[in-house]
Write an enzyme that holds these catalytic residues in place. Structure first.
Site, PDB file in Angstrom:
ATOM      1  N   HIS A 296      38.692  40.758  39.268  1.00  0.00           N
ATOM      2  CA  HIS A 296      39.443  40.826  40.527  1.00  0.00           C
ATOM      3  C   HIS A 296      40.879  41.298  40.285  1.00  0.00           C
ATOM      4  O   HIS A 296      41.853  40.655  40.702  1.00  0.00           O
ATOM      5  CB  HIS A 296      39.439  39.472  41.238  1.00  0.00           C
ATOM      6  CG  HIS A 296      39.614  39.616  42.731  1.00  0.00           C
ATOM      7  ND1 HIS A 296      38.995  38.799  43.643  1.00  0.00           N
ATOM      8  CD2 HIS A 296      40.345  40.489  43.469  1.00  0.00           C
ATOM      9  CE1 HIS A 296      39.341  39.152  44.872  1.00  0.00           C
ATOM     10  NE2 HIS A 296      40.153  40.190  44.784  1.00  0.00           N
TER      11      HIS A 296
ATOM     12  N   ARG B 180      34.792  43.212  48.539  1.00  0.00           N
ATOM     13  CA  ARG B 180      34.459  41.792  48.648  1.00  0.00           C
ATOM     14  C   ARG B 180      33.092  41.548  48.029  1.00  0.00           C
ATOM     15  O   ARG B 180      32.167  42.347  48.205  1.00  0.00           O
ATOM     16  CB  ARG B 180      34.451  41.337  50.117  1.00  0.00           C
ATOM     17  CG  ARG B 180      35.833  41.289  50.765  1.00  0.00           C
ATOM     18  CD  ARG B 180      36.643  40.139  50.199  1.00  0.00           C
ATOM     19  NE  ARG B 180      37.988  40.051  50.748  1.00  0.00           N
ATOM     20  CZ  ARG B 180      39.072  40.540  50.170  1.00  0.00           C
ATOM     21  NH1 ARG B 180      38.955  41.200  49.030  1.00  0.00           N
ATOM     22  NH2 ARG B 180      40.264  40.375  50.709  1.00  0.00           N
TER      23      ARG B 180
END
Length: 312
Positions: free
Chosen positions: A275, A227
């Site tokens: 991502h 994250r």
């Protein structure tokens, strides 16, 4: 009574998931279920959900037995006060394999210093930079959930000495497992490569900051497929500028897509990946979702339920 399943995710994902979900439902003997993006709230039994959905108020879903998340991360929904139904996160073999492949690939890339040769095809014979063997390259993984544990075991199989750190003590064969503040300090200070696979919670916010980065050995490398909030960006950039951190390969960020003017893009010691470390695959994710629906209909416990107190 008809079994009603609401698909609540970004509209473009319906085309990706409709047929895999229908096949999985048929395989589970639930082929008569109604699967739709539009159902009366009071008649919905299960919600297949992604946090980028427009659905924010779960109050009208009085019949709903579970909300089944399509993503591994639940930080954008777990604190929603209207969500009182059981919430399950995505734990999927396809998701795990993707993460293991990304982490293993980039760990080996840094371990072998592959960039030295890929980026310098200039006629100079550079044979004075020989990497150590894996057994002499200690790796630390922060986060020993499903993804972290799988990555730790894969790297251990390749011969890396792996230390894992988690908020609660874990035990994984072949892995040195630590917890607590003292354990975090030890885990960081003994690593040449640090991999972040913690969830996003208030307790993990900026877990890599100026103080914790200073614990790492000079020249250590960082991988963050976890994250973006796990890193204090300003502190990392400062550590990269001084060379204390030799390189950071980052897949997640506080703002996504990463703004074009963000310093990470141009920094010579940063690799940005968009991502993609681990993406939910519709075919395998559909089977996970439908297995929980089957369990709910059979009166069996749901899998992968989120602990609201912990946030994951």
């Amino acid at each position: 009574m008809t079994l009603n399943i609401l698909f609540a995710a970004a509209s473009e994902r319906w085309d990706d998931y409709e047929q895999p979900l229908r096949r999985a439902l048929s395989d589970a003997g639930l082929g008569d279920a109604i699967l739709s993006t539009q159902l009366p709230a009071a008649e919905v039994d299960y919600i297949v959900y992604a946090p980028n959905s427009d659905l924010r108020d779960f109050t009208p879903y009085t019949r709903t037995k579970a909300v089944l998340n399509l993503w591994a991360g639940v930080e954008d929904i777990v604190t929603n006060p209207t969500l009182t139904q059981p919430l399950a996160r995505m734990v999927d073999d396809g998701l795990t394999r993707g993460m293991v492949e990304w982490v293993t690939g980039h760990t080996l890339r840094h371990h072998l210093n592959t960039d030295l040769h890929v980026l310098h095809q200039d006629g100079i014979w550079r044979n004075d930079d020989v990497p150590p063997l894996a057994c002499d390259r200690p790796v630390t993984i922060l986060g020993l959930g499903a993804l972290g544990s799988a990555c730790a075991q894969a790297l251990c199989t390749l011969g890396f000495p792996v230390t894992g750190w988690s908020r609660s003590q874990k035990s994984i064969e072949g892995i040195t497992c630590l917890s607590g503040d003292a354990g975090l300090r030890t885990a960081l200070s003994t690593a040449q490569i640090v991999i972040l696979l913690l969830p996003r919670t208030p307790q993990t916010e900026s877990i890599l900051n100026a103080e914790t980065l200073s614990l790492m050995a000079p020249g250590a490398m960082i991988l963050n497929p976890g994250r973006g909030t796990l890193i204090d960006d300003a502190a990392l950039l400062a550590a990269l500028d001084t060379g204390h951190v030799a390189h950071a390969t980052l897949d997640t960020f506080r703002t996504e897509p990463l703004p074009a003017d963000h310093p990470y893009w141009a920094h010579p010691r940063v690799t940005v990946t968009p991502h993609i470390a681990s993406t939910t695959r519709p075919a395998s994710a559909a089977r996970v979702i439908v297995e929980n629906i089957r369990r709910g209909e059979a009166g069996e416990p749901f899998l992968h339920l989120v602990d609201r107190a912990l946030g994951y």
